[in-house]
Design an enzyme around this catalytic site. Structure first.
Site, PDB file in Angstrom:
ATOM      1  CG  MET A  10     -22.593  36.056  17.162  1.00 59.52           C
ATOM      2  SD  MET A  10     -23.281  34.648  16.275  1.00 59.52           S
ATOM      3  CE  MET A  10     -22.469  33.262  17.110  1.00 59.52           C
ATOM      4  CD  GLN A  52     -29.306  38.940  15.622  1.00 66.40           C
ATOM      5  OE1 GLN A  52     -29.254  40.083  16.089  1.00 66.40           O
ATOM      6  NE2 GLN A  52     -28.922  37.880  16.321  1.00 66.40           N
ATOM      7  CB  THR A  83     -25.930  33.629  20.600  1.00 63.89           C
ATOM      8  OG1 THR A  83     -27.186  34.200  20.235  1.00 63.89           O
ATOM      9  CG2 THR A  83     -25.454  32.775  19.451  1.00 63.89           C
ATOM     10  CG  ASN A  84     -30.385  32.005  24.963  1.00 63.48           C
ATOM     11  OD1 ASN A  84     -31.035  31.040  25.329  1.00 63.48           O
ATOM     12  ND2 ASN A  84     -29.435  32.541  25.722  1.00 63.48           N
ATOM     13  CB  THR A  85     -30.858  35.577  19.296  1.00 60.45           C
ATOM     14  OG1 THR A  85     -31.350  36.338  20.403  1.00 60.45           O
ATOM     15  CG2 THR A  85     -31.555  36.027  18.030  1.00 60.45           C
ATOM     16  CB  CYS A 196     -30.483  37.338  26.071  1.00 61.34           C
ATOM     17  SG  CYS A 196     -29.169  38.312  25.283  1.00 61.34           S
ATOM     18  CB  THR A 197     -25.442  34.465  26.227  1.00 55.99           C
ATOM     19  OG1 THR A 197     -25.281  35.275  25.051  1.00 55.99           O
ATOM     20  CG2 THR A 197     -25.856  33.067  25.811  1.00 55.99           C
ATOM     21  CD  GLU A 198     -25.105  39.126  24.817  1.00 55.26           C
ATOM     22  OE1 GLU A 198     -24.211  38.818  24.022  1.00 55.26           O
ATOM     23  OE2 GLU A 198     -26.294  38.768  24.679  1.00 55.26           O
TER      24      GLU A 198
END
Length: 229
Positions: A10, A52, A83-85, A196-198
């Protein structure tokens, strides 16, 4: 070394970064031929993204809780939600499992406080920036999070979903993010949380003039601390 259970996919772009960080850190700490003991459940992000967008957070929580329980049954001794979200549904995961969940916000807040800071910019998905689940948990640790205004939030979000989760890294987007951070620093932010991990694929510490708190790296290394303790 305990087994780390990664709830990934994710997106898989940032999950690959978790795997890389964990194994590089194990090699650095233990030397020789050591590598991390990792189990991963890589979830279809399209399914999660649809939940989401529809606001179906309970369904998303049930999905991730089931995957987390499967990781525990397979032998995971701690859990890392990559994932943060989706930490919005961390409570559902914790309720379905008995092994520790290494919470990304707690780890990040500890790093901010250890740096002597208490007011940071928060970049992330629209959900992370506009909803309270990250900001409130940071506040519980004494960290105030500033989020961009609406136009900048839209830009940050669209770069994540339109580019970074697809593996696209554009210099123009990096420059736009740098400008967003500069405006938040002008408003009093002392550092920036890459929530956000990205985003770590795009924004580098040398791109901005304040400390950068890279949540993916902080999270992975905290999980490794647990695994090696």
């Amino acid at each position: 070394m305990r087994r780390i259970g990664l709830l990934g996919g994710m997106s898989w772009e940032s999950s690959a970064l978790y795997y890389e960080i964990l194994n590089e850190a194990v090699r650095e700490r233990l030397g020789g031929y050591h590598s991390a003991r990792v189990l991963m459940s890589s979830i279809d992000f399209a399914e999660v993204e649809a939940m989401q967008a529809a606001g179906e957070w309970d369904a998303a929580g049930a999905l991730l809780a089931a995957e987390a329980a499967a990781l525990e049954a397979a032998g995971a001794e701690c859990l890392v939600l990559c994932t943060n979200t989706m930490h919005k549904v961390a409570d559902a995961i914790e309720a379905a499992t008995s092994v520790p969940l290494v919470h990304i916000v707690d780890v990040t807040a500890a790093a901010v406080r250890a740096s002597g800071l208490s007011r940071v910019a928060l970049l992330g998905t629209r959900f992370t920036m506009e909803q309270a689940f990250v900001r409130d948990r940071l506040a519980a640790h004494g960290v105030e999070a500033l989020v961009p205004p609406a136009e900048d939030r839209e830009l940050v979000h669209e770069v994540i979903y339109g580019e970074l989760v697809r593996g696209v890294v554009r210099e123009e987007s990096r420059e736009a993010y740098v400008d967003v951070v500069a405006r938040l620093v002008a408003d009093g932010a002392e550092g920036v949380v890459l929530g956000c991990t990205e985003i770590e694929l795009l924004l580098r510490p040398e791109d901005v003039d304040v400390p950068v708190f890279a949540t993916t790296r902080l999270h992975a290394l905290a999980a490794l601390d647990f695994a090696l303790s």
